[in-house]
Design an enzyme around this catalytic site. Structure first.
Site, PDB file in Angstrom:
ATOM      1  CE  LYS A  93      -3.537   2.470   2.586  1.00  0.00           C
ATOM      2  NZ  LYS A  93      -4.541   2.417   3.657  1.00  0.00           N
TER       3      LYS A  93
ATOM      4  CE  LYS B  98      -5.997   2.018  -0.612  1.00  0.00           C
ATOM      5  NZ  LYS B  98      -6.340   2.239   0.751  1.00  0.00           N
TER       6      LYS B  98
HETATM    7  C1  PBG Z   1      -7.528   3.421   5.688  1.00  0.00           C
HETATM    8  C2  PBG Z   1      -7.768   3.300   4.237  1.00  0.00           C
HETATM    9  C3  PBG Z   1      -7.587   4.257   3.233  1.00  0.00           C
HETATM   10  C4  PBG Z   1      -8.060   3.682   2.052  1.00  0.00           C
HETATM   11  C5  PBG Z   1      -8.490   2.400   2.368  1.00  0.00           C
HETATM   12  N1  PBG Z   1      -8.276   2.179   3.709  1.00  0.00           N
HETATM   13  C6  PBG Z   1      -7.106   5.647   3.303  1.00  0.00           C
HETATM   14  C7  PBG Z   1      -5.701   5.925   3.620  1.00  0.00           C
HETATM   15  O1  PBG Z   1      -4.855   5.055   3.771  1.00  0.00           O
HETATM   16  O2  PBG Z   1      -5.445   7.123   3.780  1.00  0.00           O
HETATM   17  C8  PBG Z   1      -8.125   4.347   0.707  1.00  0.00           C
HETATM   18  C9  PBG Z   1      -9.217   3.862  -0.194  1.00  0.00           C
HETATM   19  C10 PBG Z   1      -9.514   4.744  -1.349  1.00  0.00           C
HETATM   20  O3  PBG Z   1      -8.863   5.785  -1.610  1.00  0.00           O
HETATM   21  O4  PBG Z   1     -10.444   4.391  -2.075  1.00  0.00           O
HETATM   22  N2  PBG Z   1      -6.215   3.469   6.097  1.00  0.00           N
END
Ligand code: PBG
Length: 323
Positions: A194, A247
């Site tokens: 991520k 992601k």
């Molecule tokens: C929580 C989380 C996030 C997303 C999914 N889980 C936001 C982040 O990490 O700031 C992003 C999902 C999206 O942008 O569709 N940590």
């Protein structure tokens, strides 16, 4: 003669093109995200994500039921609590919004597969994904809270838990806690690779989870790194991840491909909020055709190697008969 080889022969008409297409999309492998709120209006549109609402549990049931009738059998839940604090208490409360939503969904629709996002940022007053002390996000003390959150989701009936926090060692901590609580059959879908990304902007509006100071670069990955994604997914698999995620998706198709080639577990890709919003904005302005954009984007993500995709486009795809 070069014209002895004519690749265009296999593109002459739709039937021939379909016959030789190398990628076919299984729409069943799309996962629809939902934002469920504990307080506030029963339905509120998210300005930066046209077509996606924040909903009460009642409306979540309604939406998921209508979607299920269309064939959408997988949902990913994000919770927006009524109150936030410095210990993210709402994240692991037995009567928390996600826990109640999961119980309601599973009792109304036992066949619906419910995945829950396991993170603390929506529940923390400072908006970070872990416990903060002296301006730093602490890794190890956060693990216990994440593990409690995952156990509470699984106890409520979640089919799969999906940690998205990017703390080191959280998959192992969650696996241990699930097992100790007899939840040995609950799989972990880890947000393994991520990246810190501007593409999460609309999500943070939606979930009210923007960090109040600093950014997430001390825990989410640096977009310049690809080998490190291999390290992250291998670590998570060692710790017990059943499915690994990459992601965002679009700027990271090479990462999806690399991960697909080195692991023997299913790979999930998250077509994130900013990727969705860009398509919606371009379509609204008449710059491009939405259906064709969505088809090409989803095809690209699956072609890169994703076995399943989380996408806010899922409902449009099923409703409009796209892909
Ligand atoms: C929580 C989380 C996030 C997303 C999914 N889980 C936001 C982040 O990490 O700031 C992003 C999902 C999206 O942008 O569709 N940590």
């Amino acid at each position: 003669m070069y014209t002895d080889i004519r690749p265009r022969r296999l593109r002459t008409n739709p039937a021939v093109r379909d016959l030789v297409a190398e990628t076919s999309i299984d729409k069943k492998r799309l996962i629809m995200p939902h934002f469920v709120t504990e307080a506030g209006p029963d339905r509120a549109p998210i300005a930066s994500m046209p077509g996606i609402d924040r909903v009460s549990i009642e409306n979540l049931l309604r939406d998921a039921e209508a979607d299920l009738k269309l064939g959408i059998a997988y949902v990913l839940l994000f919770g927006i609590p009524a109150a936030k604090d410095e210990a993210a208490s709402g994240a692991y409360a037995v009567e928390g919004v996600v826990q109640r939503a999961v119980r309601a969904l599973k009792s109304r629709m036992p066949g619906l597969c419910v995945v829950t996002d396991v993170c603390l940022c929506e529940y923390m007053s400072h908006g970070h994904c872990g416990i903060v002390k002296d301006g730093r996000v602490l890794n190890d003390p956060t693990l216990e809270l994440l593990a409690r959150t995952a156990v509470s989701h699984a106890e409520a009936g979640a089919d799969i838990v999906a940690p998205s926090d990017m703390m080191d060692g959280r998959v192992a901590a969650i696996r241990d806690a699930l097992d100790q609580n007899g939840l040995i059959d609950t799989p972990i879908l880890s947000y393994a690779a991520k990246y810190a990304s501007a593409f999460y902007g609309p999500f943070r509006d939606a979930a009210g989870s923007a960090p109040q100071f600093g950014d997430r670069r001390s825990y989410q990955m640096d977009c310049r790194n690809a080998l490190e994604a291999e390290k992250e997914v291998m670590l998570d698999i060692d710790e017990g991840a059943d499915i690994v995620m990459v992601k965002p998706a679009l700027a990271y198709l090479d990462i999806i491909r690399r991960v697909r080639e080195i692991v023997n577990v299913p790979v999930c890709a998250y077509n994130v909020s900013g990727e969705y919003s860009m398509v919606k904005a371009a379509a609204k302005l008449g710059y491009a055709d939405e259906r064709m954009l969505v088809t090409e984007i989803l095809t690209g993500i699956f072609r890169a190697g994703a076995d399943m995709v989380i996408s806010y486009h899922t409902r449009d795809i099923f409703r409009q008969g796209w892909l």
